[in-house]
Scaffold this motif. Sequence first.
Motif, PDB file in Angstrom:
ATOM      1  N   ALA A 254       0.832  -1.207   0.000  1.00  0.00           N
ATOM      2  CA  ALA A 254       0.000   0.000   0.000  1.00  0.00           C
ATOM      3  C   ALA A 254       0.865   1.255   0.000  1.00  0.00           C
ATOM      4  N   PRO A 255       0.524   2.270  -0.801  1.00  0.00           N
ATOM      5  CA  PRO A 255       1.274   3.531  -0.765  1.00  0.00           C
ATOM      6  C   PRO A 255       1.186   4.190   0.612  1.00  0.00           C
ATOM      7  N   VAL A 256       2.287   4.805   1.031  1.00  0.00           N
ATOM      8  CA  VAL A 256       2.370   5.468   2.336  1.00  0.00           C
ATOM      9  C   VAL A 256       2.650   6.950   2.113  1.00  0.00           C
ATOM     10  N   THR A 257       1.867   7.806   2.762  1.00  0.00           N
ATOM     11  CA  THR A 257       1.976   9.256   2.564  1.00  0.00           C
ATOM     12  C   THR A 257       2.226   9.958   3.898  1.00  0.00           C
ATOM     13  N   PRO A 258       3.308  10.762   4.014  1.00  0.00           N
ATOM     14  CA  PRO A 258       3.500  11.576   5.223  1.00  0.00           C
ATOM     15  C   PRO A 258       2.358  12.584   5.364  1.00  0.00           C
ATOM     16  N   TYR A 259       2.044  12.980   6.594  1.00  0.00           N
ATOM     17  CA  TYR A 259       0.876  13.813   6.873  1.00  0.00           C
ATOM     18  C   TYR A 259       1.255  14.887   7.886  1.00  0.00           C
ATOM     19  N   ASN A 260       0.560  16.031   7.787  1.00  0.00           N
ATOM     20  CA  ASN A 260       0.722  17.111   8.778  1.00  0.00           C
ATOM     21  C   ASN A 260       2.155  17.615   8.901  1.00  0.00           C
ATOM     22  N   GLY A 261       2.919  17.547   7.805  1.00  0.00           N
ATOM     23  CA  GLY A 261       4.266  18.103   7.831  1.00  0.00           C
ATOM     24  C   GLY A 261       5.336  17.169   8.332  1.00  0.00           C
ATOM     25  N   MET A 262       5.033  15.905   8.502  1.00  0.00           N
ATOM     26  CA  MET A 262       6.063  14.947   8.892  1.00  0.00           C
ATOM     27  C   MET A 262       7.136  14.887   7.811  1.00  0.00           C
ATOM     28  N   ILE A 263       8.398  14.883   8.225  1.00  0.00           N
ATOM     29  CA  ILE A 263       9.524  14.818   7.298  1.00  0.00           C
ATOM     30  C   ILE A 263      10.141  13.430   7.373  1.00  0.00           C
ATOM     31  N   VAL A 264      10.224  12.759   6.226  1.00  0.00           N
ATOM     32  CA  VAL A 264      10.722  11.385   6.171  1.00  0.00           C
ATOM     33  C   VAL A 264      12.245  11.381   6.165  1.00  0.00           C
ATOM     34  N   HIS A 265      12.838  10.425   6.900  1.00  0.00           N
ATOM     35  CA  HIS A 265      14.284  10.208   6.835  1.00  0.00           C
ATOM     36  C   HIS A 265      14.554   8.717   6.920  1.00  0.00           C
ATOM     37  N   ASP A 266      15.824   8.350   6.655  1.00  0.00           N
ATOM     38  CA  ASP A 266      16.287   6.963   6.806  1.00  0.00           C
ATOM     39  C   ASP A 266      15.468   5.955   6.011  1.00  0.00           C
ATOM     40  N   GLY A 267      15.287   6.220   4.742  1.00  0.00           N
ATOM     41  CA  GLY A 267      14.593   5.242   3.908  1.00  0.00           C
ATOM     42  C   GLY A 267      13.263   5.766   3.426  1.00  0.00           C
ATOM     43  N   VAL A 268      12.869   5.348   2.227  1.00  0.00           N
ATOM     44  CA  VAL A 268      11.612   5.813   1.650  1.00  0.00           C
ATOM     45  C   VAL A 268      10.444   5.173   2.387  1.00  0.00           C
ATOM     46  N   GLN A 269       9.295   5.879   2.373  1.00  0.00           N
ATOM     47  CA  GLN A 269       8.145   5.390   3.131  1.00  0.00           C
ATOM     48  C   GLN A 269       7.574   4.099   2.565  1.00  0.00           C
ATOM     49  N   SER A 270       7.883   3.778   1.290  1.00  0.00           N
ATOM     50  CA  SER A 270       7.392   2.516   0.732  1.00  0.00           C
ATOM     51  C   SER A 270       7.976   1.311   1.461  1.00  0.00           C
ATOM     52  N   ASN A 271       9.088   1.506   2.179  1.00  0.00           N
ATOM     53  CA  ASN A 271       9.653   0.419   2.981  1.00  0.00           C
ATOM     54  C   ASN A 271       8.682  -0.077   4.048  1.00  0.00           C
ATOM     55  N   LEU A 272       7.722   0.754   4.409  1.00  0.00           N
ATOM     56  CA  LEU A 272       6.849   0.424   5.536  1.00  0.00           C
ATOM     57  C   LEU A 272       5.793  -0.607   5.198  1.00  0.00           C
ATOM     58  N   THR A 273       5.589  -0.880   3.911  1.00  0.00           N
ATOM     59  CA  THR A 273       4.601  -1.892   3.522  1.00  0.00           C
ATOM     60  C   THR A 273       5.180  -2.882   2.508  1.00  0.00           C
ATOM     61  N   ASP A 274       6.499  -3.062   2.540  1.00  0.00           N
ATOM     62  CA  ASP A 274       7.140  -3.934   1.547  1.00  0.00           C
ATOM     63  C   ASP A 274       7.251  -5.380   2.007  1.00  0.00           C
ATOM     64  N   GLY A 275       6.760  -5.680   3.214  1.00  0.00           N
ATOM     65  CA  GLY A 275       6.811  -7.041   3.726  1.00  0.00           C
ATOM     66  C   GLY A 275       8.169  -7.449   4.252  1.00  0.00           C
ATOM     67  N   ASN A 276       9.107  -6.508   4.359  1.00  0.00           N
ATOM     68  CA  ASN A 276      10.478  -6.796   4.787  1.00  0.00           C
ATOM     69  C   ASN A 276      10.770  -6.090   6.102  1.00  0.00           C
ATOM     70  N   LEU A 277      10.919  -6.866   7.171  1.00  0.00           N
ATOM     71  CA  LEU A 277      11.196  -6.260   8.480  1.00  0.00           C
ATOM     72  C   LEU A 277      12.615  -5.722   8.574  1.00  0.00           C
ATOM     73  N   GLY A 278      13.428  -5.963   7.551  1.00  0.00           N
ATOM     74  CA  GLY A 278      14.791  -5.456   7.556  1.00  0.00           C
ATOM     75  C   GLY A 278      14.931  -4.067   6.980  1.00  0.00           C
ATOM     76  N   THR A 279      13.874  -3.540   6.328  1.00  0.00           N
ATOM     77  CA  THR A 279      13.907  -2.171   5.813  1.00  0.00           C
ATOM     78  C   THR A 279      13.137  -1.264   6.755  1.00  0.00           C
ATOM     79  N   LEU A 280      13.358   0.039   6.629  1.00  0.00           N
ATOM     80  CA  LEU A 280      12.693   0.965   7.548  1.00  0.00           C
ATOM     81  C   LEU A 280      12.531   2.335   6.926  1.00  0.00           C
ATOM     82  N   SER A 281      11.773   3.159   7.604  1.00  0.00           N
ATOM     83  CA  SER A 281      11.608   4.572   7.293  1.00  0.00           C
ATOM     84  C   SER A 281      11.206   5.255   8.585  1.00  0.00           C
ATOM     85  N   GLY A 282      11.335   6.565   8.654  1.00  0.00           N
ATOM     86  CA  GLY A 282      11.017   7.244   9.909  1.00  0.00           C
ATOM     87  C   GLY A 282      10.820   8.727   9.743  1.00  0.00           C
ATOM     88  N   ALA A 283      10.930   9.439  10.856  1.00  0.00           N
ATOM     89  CA  ALA A 283      10.656  10.873  10.875  1.00  0.00           C
ATOM     90  C   ALA A 283      11.800  11.611  11.552  1.00  0.00           C
TER      91      ALA A 283
END
Length: 679
Positions: free
Chosen positions: A238-267
């Motif tokens: 599923a596509p992941v979209t930052p909200y309310n001005g959250m700034i993404v770091h350490d990996g693209v947000q698509s990592n959050l639904t890729d089925g891989n617990l070894g990838t990540l994304s954050g704020a």
Amino acid sequence: NEFLGNQQMLPVFAPNNTWDQRVKWEVFEQDGVTPTDKALISPFGVLTLLKEGNVKIVATALDGSGVTGSYDYNIQFTITNPLFVGATATASSSNYGNDYTPVKAILSNHGSFAGWSSGEGTTYNNPQWLQVEFAQPTVLNQIDVYTTESYFKMRDFDVQYWKDGQWVNVYSVKDNTNVIINIRFAELMTTKIRVICYVGDTAGITRIDSIEVYNDASAYGELYAEPPPGWVLVSQGAPVTPYNGMIVHDGVQSNLTDGNLGTLSGASTEFIDLYLDLGQKKSLGYVTIHYARHWNKTNKVYVSDDAVNWTEVVSGDGGIGKYEYLQNTTTTSITDLNVFGALLPANTTGRYVRISSDQVYVNINEIQVYSTNAPYVVPPSGMHLISQGAPVTPYNGMIIHDGVQSNLTDGNLGTLSGASTEFIDLYLDLGQKKSLDYVTIHYARHWNKTNKIYVSDDATNWTEVVSGDGGIGKYEYLLNTTTTSITDHNVFGALLPANTKGRYVRIRSDQVYVNINEIQVYSTNAPYVELPSGMHLISQGAPVTPYNGMIVHDGAQSNLTDGNLGTLSGASTAFIDLYLDLGQKKSLDYIAIHYARHWNKTNKVYVSDDAVNWTEVVSGDGGIGKYEYLQNTTTTSITDHNVFGALLPANTKGRYVRIRSDQVYVNINEIQVYSKDAG
């Protein structure tokens, strides 16, 4: 008599100076005749209490007189859990000598060595179990298991409930390290539960100090919950979209639904606020979030139909001492990994699921949303069709009508086959064991019964991997979720569980006169494809030109299309990049490349009309463990020969065909391009 452990019985003789005071001890139901399951008594008069109720203890003199004495004993336990009142605890074996009896596990004594332990060793071949049978059918949605601390913990075990004459898993644990295991699930009714252990403590003993069951789990705090059995993951990819001005770091947000617990994304902001788009409005039942660090603030989940108007459905305080909805309830460090798991309120629906928490520099490995209803799933991008042309075999007496079964894998939605029996049951042979990820079935009429998919390595022993209720109002895995007629066409589409593998894929449904247009099986791994029959070689003698600075070595490039697998050419640069000129624009359907050594990088095929503007048509990861489009899928040496074979996308056309791979000192014996069209 209050339960206080084993009870020592003593005979009293009259006169008290009787010479032979030996007795035989027995325990019966209150009538003094019927055997009882409420207690045991040893030859020395040690009474072990098992169940509440009245028993009669009988001592018979062994001096030949036959004189007996008896004592009526009322067994009462202090049961504080209301759902256990009147319940019966039994076990596969018990350490009665040390008073570790089954009933002690339901007395709510949570301390170590306060409950039951097995009397035998525990192995997968000899599992040990503790069962609790309720006084009446009981509704529950939480089971807590307390095992013994330190190295006395149970390690591998299942928690199960009784349904329709068989045990059903509600929770499975391997390599357990916790003393307390809190299990939350969708509300169910049952007559009994059990814990069955396969690996006990370091001595092989199974120890359960206490079991608790609850129905209103909210009364005991907002506990972490596992995804209930049978619920379906609906957020993969599923596509992941930052909200309310959250700034993404350490990996693209698509990592959050890729089925891989070894990838990540954050704020990198002081909060995390993002949402998933599930593609359409769905029934939502459960959310889990795998954190790369513990969240110790209030963590919220919202749902929406439009990504504008949000409804809060979960709010949990993750602070130290609260740990609401968190798996790790002992950490005091915000840098520790943790998992958030929460059941959503009944009847929750929405297209968008939003996660919000006031945390600084928070990383997430994965967000997973589950549904109580299994939705239709389109083939995810990057999947490869692996069932085209696979032989189809009727099974279990299914009788074919309205077209041969080969129609089901011919790639033509206009052909069909079906069953004149009251069920359809058939399987596809994929030729070899493969990774399996997705199945779609195009029906010539809607199936409104339970539709199942199985996989097998031998076409004899089958494992069920998907089961969906296609009935009106359920429409599980079905594209059309509004039809009320079983004569309407429909499409079934389902992701298979992670790591599903098999050579044979079986379809089963209890329907009358059902027709199917096509069955398609997909894999995330692209398999090697043999040259299909009816293809024509069109590249023999085609000129070969190095490209992008590739330097040729070990033979002229004309060797690559000379029809001789004994000649070769290659690249002394760190890559191979060359193209064939077919003389004119042609229909292109298949390519094979015979390597003088295995290519373990990404291998690409492009086509062009002018040798300048290129269109990528195939890309396969040849790395060890992937072997996409490669014939040899076991080699671990890059010096081994191999063959790359791939079907090109439908309607591929071009004059030039280009090969590209990032390899050093790679040799090729032959490149062969085929077309369905002759000439």
